[in-house]
Design a protein around this motif. Structure first.
Motif, PDB file in Angstrom:
ATOM      1  N   ASN A   1       9.654   4.666  19.326  1.00  0.00           N
ATOM      2  CA  ASN A   1       9.135   5.951  19.542  1.00  0.00           C
ATOM      3  C   ASN A   1       9.233   6.810  18.263  1.00  0.00           C
ATOM      4  N   GLN A   2       9.590   6.255  17.106  1.00  0.00           N
ATOM      5  CA  GLN A   2       9.538   7.054  15.882  1.00  0.00           C
ATOM      6  C   GLN A   2       8.382   6.682  15.075  1.00  0.00           C
ATOM      7  N   ASP A   3       7.809   8.027  14.565  1.00  0.00           N
ATOM      8  CA  ASP A   3       6.527   7.952  13.681  1.00  0.00           C
ATOM      9  C   ASP A   3       7.117   8.050  12.341  1.00  0.00           C
ATOM     10  N   TYR A   4       6.850   7.242  11.517  1.00  0.00           N
ATOM     11  CA  TYR A   4       7.277   7.283  10.168  1.00  0.00           C
ATOM     12  C   TYR A   4       6.402   7.628   9.133  1.00  0.00           C
ATOM     13  N   SER A   5       5.241   8.208   9.420  1.00  0.00           N
ATOM     14  CA  SER A   5       4.181   8.609   8.639  1.00  0.00           C
ATOM     15  C   SER A   5       4.695   9.304   7.304  1.00  0.00           C
ATOM     16  N   ALA A   6       5.277  10.238   7.501  1.00  0.00           N
ATOM     17  CA  ALA A   6       5.801  11.077   6.471  1.00  0.00           C
ATOM     18  C   ALA A   6       6.512  10.201   5.405  1.00  0.00           C
ATOM     19  N   VAL A   7       7.636   9.309   5.778  1.00  0.00           N
ATOM     20  CA  VAL A   7       8.319   8.485   5.072  1.00  0.00           C
ATOM     21  C   VAL A   7       7.532   7.588   4.113  1.00  0.00           C
ATOM     22  N   CYS A   8       6.441   7.177   5.009  1.00  0.00           N
ATOM     23  CA  CYS A   8       5.613   6.006   4.273  1.00  0.00           C
ATOM     24  C   CYS A   8       4.516   6.735   3.346  1.00  0.00           C
ATOM     25  N   ARG A   9       4.299   7.867   3.666  1.00  0.00           N
ATOM     26  CA  ARG A   9       3.329   8.776   2.586  1.00  0.00           C
ATOM     27  C   ARG A   9       4.146   9.090   1.351  1.00  0.00           C
ATOM     28  N   ARG A  10       5.431   9.457   1.486  1.00  0.00           N
ATOM     29  CA  ARG A  10       6.250   9.643   0.484  1.00  0.00           C
ATOM     30  C   ARG A  10       6.335   8.356  -0.428  1.00  0.00           C
ATOM     31  N   ASP A  11       6.851   7.323   0.107  1.00  0.00           N
ATOM     32  CA  ASP A  11       6.706   5.851  -0.562  1.00  0.00           C
ATOM     33  C   ASP A  11       5.608   5.708  -1.223  1.00  0.00           C
ATOM     34  N   ARG A  12       4.256   5.722  -0.537  1.00  0.00           N
ATOM     35  CA  ARG A  12       3.103   5.386  -1.320  1.00  0.00           C
ATOM     36  C   ARG A  12       3.058   6.236  -2.479  1.00  0.00           C
ATOM     37  N   ARG A  13       3.368   7.583  -2.472  1.00  0.00           N
ATOM     38  CA  ARG A  13       3.070   8.560  -3.461  1.00  0.00           C
ATOM     39  C   ARG A  13       4.163   8.210  -4.685  1.00  0.00           C
ATOM     40  N   HIS A  14       5.390   7.519  -4.215  1.00  0.00           N
ATOM     41  CA  HIS A  14       6.162   7.124  -5.394  1.00  0.00           C
ATOM     42  C   HIS A  14       5.552   5.834  -5.989  1.00  0.00           C
TER      43      HIS A  14
ATOM     44  N   ALA B   1       3.719  -3.349   4.658  1.00  0.00           N
ATOM     45  CA  ALA B   1       3.785  -3.238   3.033  1.00  0.00           C
ATOM     46  C   ALA B   1       2.398  -4.145   2.746  1.00  0.00           C
ATOM     47  N   GLN B   2       2.486  -5.279   3.135  1.00  0.00           N
ATOM     48  CA  GLN B   2       1.313  -6.132   2.784  1.00  0.00           C
ATOM     49  C   GLN B   2       0.043  -5.320   3.049  1.00  0.00           C
ATOM     50  N   LEU B   3      -0.084  -4.877   4.313  1.00  0.00           N
ATOM     51  CA  LEU B   3      -1.450  -4.243   4.594  1.00  0.00           C
ATOM     52  C   LEU B   3      -1.672  -2.926   3.585  1.00  0.00           C
ATOM     53  N   THR B   4      -0.659  -2.321   3.345  1.00  0.00           N
ATOM     54  CA  THR B   4      -0.792  -1.038   2.657  1.00  0.00           C
ATOM     55  C   THR B   4      -1.173  -1.284   1.230  1.00  0.00           C
ATOM     56  N   TYR B   5      -0.325  -2.516   0.621  1.00  0.00           N
ATOM     57  CA  TYR B   5      -0.765  -2.879  -0.941  1.00  0.00           C
ATOM     58  C   TYR B   5      -1.919  -3.764  -1.118  1.00  0.00           C
ATOM     59  N   GLN B   6      -2.720  -3.921   0.078  1.00  0.00           N
ATOM     60  CA  GLN B   6      -4.152  -4.459  -0.026  1.00  0.00           C
ATOM     61  C   GLN B   6      -5.149  -3.374  -0.251  1.00  0.00           C
ATOM     62  N   VAL B   7      -4.841  -2.351   0.702  1.00  0.00           N
ATOM     63  CA  VAL B   7      -5.776  -1.233   0.595  1.00  0.00           C
ATOM     64  C   VAL B   7      -5.538  -0.422  -0.457  1.00  0.00           C
ATOM     65  N   LEU B   8      -4.335  -0.133  -1.146  1.00  0.00           N
ATOM     66  CA  LEU B   8      -4.282   0.838  -2.075  1.00  0.00           C
ATOM     67  C   LEU B   8      -4.964   0.550  -3.338  1.00  0.00           C
TER      68      LEU B   8
ATOM     69  N   THR C   1       2.125  -4.950  -8.174  1.00  0.00           N
ATOM     70  CA  THR C   1       2.692  -4.035  -6.796  1.00  0.00           C
ATOM     71  C   THR C   1       2.379  -4.955  -5.670  1.00  0.00           C
ATOM     72  N   GLN C   2       1.112  -5.353  -5.591  1.00  0.00           N
ATOM     73  CA  GLN C   2       0.867  -6.070  -4.389  1.00  0.00           C
ATOM     74  C   GLN C   2       1.509  -7.502  -4.411  1.00  0.00           C
ATOM     75  N   SER C   3       1.665  -8.052  -5.504  1.00  0.00           N
ATOM     76  CA  SER C   3       2.508  -9.145  -5.449  1.00  0.00           C
ATOM     77  C   SER C   3       3.868  -9.163  -5.092  1.00  0.00           C
ATOM     78  N   ILE C   4       4.468  -8.066  -5.401  1.00  0.00           N
ATOM     79  CA  ILE C   4       5.981  -7.900  -5.020  1.00  0.00           C
ATOM     80  C   ILE C   4       5.932  -6.993  -4.078  1.00  0.00           C
ATOM     81  N   LEU C   5       5.081  -6.169  -3.752  1.00  0.00           N
ATOM     82  CA  LEU C   5       5.628  -5.600  -2.299  1.00  0.00           C
ATOM     83  C   LEU C   5       4.645  -6.048  -1.014  1.00  0.00           C
TER      84      LEU C   5
END
Length: 156
Positions: free
Chosen positions: A69-82, A120-127, A150-154
């Motif tokens: 039931n938890q939405d981690y959108s903000a945390v994920c966005r923060r991590d993508r920003r880093h 992470a796999q999907l994120t670092y294909q799209v980024l 980044t894609q190969s590691i994350l």
């Protein structure tokens, strides 16, 4: 780049650097203007890049940022920003080793600990796709090694 300059300084103490030792500096300086431009474009488009990545991720999986039931959108966005900021800095300074050893390997541990490998796999294909859209055809190849690393590691 900075590590290479430091190493060159130490290795050539009391003598002139050879042409071979100066090659990395010549290569870097030849692309310095494009690196700065790419860095500035990423910096200035950061919110748009993050928005587009999130839009594409949600289009592929509407629940990608949810655990129970938890939405981690903000945390994920923060991590993508880093990841984006540190990646842009690695490209600017031509220092993939610092990115790999100083952040990516540590962050991979976090991803695995929270069992976020699929996201992470999907994120670092799209980024990389979205970042390339923000850059010119001369700038995009400079960011490509960062995105590949980044894609190969994350995104493994």
């Amino acid at each position: 780049m900075l590590r290479q300059l430091e190493r060159l300084s130490l290795e050539t103490d009391g003598r002139y650097a050879s042409a071979q030792e100066l090659e990395f500096l010549k290569n870097y300086l030849a692309t310095a203007e494009q690196r700065i431009s790419a860095y500035e474009k990423i910096r200035d488009a950061e919110e748009k890049i993050l928005d587009e990545v999130e839009r594409q991720l949600r289009a592929r999986n509407p629940y990608i940022f949810r655990k129970g039931n938890q939405d981690y959108s903000a945390v994920c966005r923060r991590d993508r920003r880093h990841v984006l900021r540190l990646g842009a800095a690695a490209m600017l300074f031509a220092d993939l080793n610092a990115l790999r050893e100083g952040f990516l390997l540590w962050y991979r541990t976090i991803i695995k600990a929270f069992r976020d490998e699929k996201a992470a796999q999907l994120t670092y294909q799209v980024l990389p796709e979205v970042v390339n859209q923000a850059l010119s055809s001369e700038e995009a190849p400079l960011m490509q090694p960062v995105m590949s690393l980044t894609q190969s590691i994350l995104g493994e």
